[in-house]
Enzyme design. Structure first.
Site, PDB file in Angstrom:
ATOM      1  CB  CYS A  86      -1.579   1.074   7.744  1.00 36.13           C
ATOM      2  SG  CYS A  86      -0.103   0.641   6.823  1.00 36.13           S
ATOM      3  CD  GLU A 124      -3.052  -0.727   2.276  1.00 33.56           C
ATOM      4  OE1 GLU A 124      -3.978  -1.540   2.345  1.00 33.56           O
ATOM      5  OE2 GLU A 124      -2.860   0.161   3.126  1.00 33.56           O
TER       6      GLU A 124
END
Length: 393
Positions: A364, A114
């Site tokens: 996250c 990510e």
């Protein structure tokens, strides 16, 4: 070198060997610092300035096609095409928030990482991953639930900056604020991938690449103390410490790394870093995620003040981002306010981090995890003859 540092170095080396990414026959130039690129060009019988020109093409102009590099002669371009390539991670999924935040799942080999772009009034910050998954198993972190897969290469780290810059407009597209800051706060523990993180940060700082100020590149760590001591000798960037608990008993519970390197060991290492660093203005950033009735009480604030009383710092309080099956709850606004005010009474600078991207997967690691899970489900269905295609976004 101390026994502890030797142990850490051997652990890092062993991890790198165990998870090496399959090598391309060609050299990915994004894996090279300017010094290494100059060495490559010397081996080719070329002048060092040619490496400088090439870095400008890659990072100043976002160019990955040798044929478009007009000030590099055709013979050299043909040589480069034979032995080298310029390859960054590709975006597999993009999510855009109404507040301007953009979150990407990027493909690295057969895995996902990510990267998050966060625009603000006076800056635009890119949050970059350093590993596929994470080995530290912090209980409040979505990435930790995926476990550890492998370290990212230099090109996979700096390539996130390159890819994001290409998408959001650093290379001449108007309307979106260019990246001004990079934070190593994405998936993974950067200090467990020093061999690749340090060269990637060197490229970020290089004037022939992104030319970022060392104060605008931040490394966040959960506290791998021997690796922090090694980094202190290698590179100077802004430092953020993921503390998240005011005492060893609680930190042992929510951050297992603390059982190996406790709070005192960590803060001693931080003080040594601050003594030699110019990037931090003499202060370290302390990150503290607030977990409802776990670490957010007034007593915890008093304990934290005691821990930090001799450490020049600013404190970032982070509202926790829930994820599926997480064992914690999000602190109420009243508990956050009380925690902040208690610390401020001691004279600390305390900022409550503004929550961004509420309307996308904020935690996250969650987007990459969702992509991985969806891909696994798809492959399982294909295996049993149901042949459902991967969902496009």
């Amino acid at each position: 070198m101390s026994e502890q540092t030797q142990t850490c170095a051997s652990e890092i080396q062993a991890t790198n060997v165990a998870v090496q990414h399959p090598k391309s026959e060609k050299i990915n130039l994004m894996n090279l610092t300017r010094k290494e690129m100059r060495e490559l060009f010397a081996e080719m019988g070329e002048k060092p300035f040619r490496a400088d020109q090439l870095m400008k093409w890659i990072y100043h102009f976002g160019e990955d096609n040798f044929d478009n590099m007009s000030n590099i002669n055709k013979v050299l371009r043909e040589k480069l095409k034979q032995i080298a390539e310029i390859k960054a991670p590709e975006v597999s999924v993009e999510q855009r928030s109404s507040d301007g935040t953009i979150k990407w799942a990027m493909q690295v080999g057969d895995q996902q990482i990510e990267t998050v772009y966060i625009p603000e009034d006076d800056r635009a910050t890119l949050c970059v991953s350093s590993q596929v998954g994470c080995a530290l198993a912090c209980k409040f972190c979505s990435t930790a639930q995926q476990g550890f897969n492998r370290n990212l290469t230099v090109s996979e780290i700096i390539g996130q900056v390159w890819r994001a810059s290409k998408i959001i407009g650093n290379f001449g597209i108007t309307g979106v604020r260019p990246i001004t800051n990079v934070v190593m706060m994405g998936m993974g523990e950067p200090l467990l991938n020093l061999n690749n993180v340090i060269p990637a940060m060197e490229i970020m700082l290089d004037d022939f690449a992104y030319g970022l100020s060392k104060r605008r590149v931040t490394l966040s760590t959960a506290g791998v103390v021997p690796a922090l001591d090694i980094m202190r000798e290698k590179i100077d960037v802004a430092l953020a410490i993921s503390l998240h608990a005011p005492n060893d008993e609680l930190r042992d519970e929510i951050m297992p790394i603390n059982k190996k390197y406790n709070i005192k060991m960590l803060m001693d290492s931080v003080h040594k870093y601050l003594e030699v660093s110019n990037a931090n203005h003499g202060k370290v950033t302390i990150e503290y995620v607030l977990l409802d009735h776990v670490n957010d009480g007034t007593e915890h604030a008093h304990q934290l003040a005691e821990v930090l009383k001799n450490t020049p710092c600013k404190i970032n309080l982070i509202p926790w981002n829930p994820f599926p099956e997480a064992p914690y709850g999000k602190s109420s606004n009243s508990r956050v306010d009380r925690f902040q005010k208690t610390l401020m009474e001691y004279g600390f600078t305390v900022i409550v981090r503004k929550t961004r991207g509420d309307d996308i997967d904020a935690a996250c690691g969650q987007l990459a995890g969702d992509v991985i899970d969806r891909t696994k489900r798809t492959m399982e269905k294909r295996k049993f003859g149901k042949g459902i295609a991967v969902q496009n976004h």
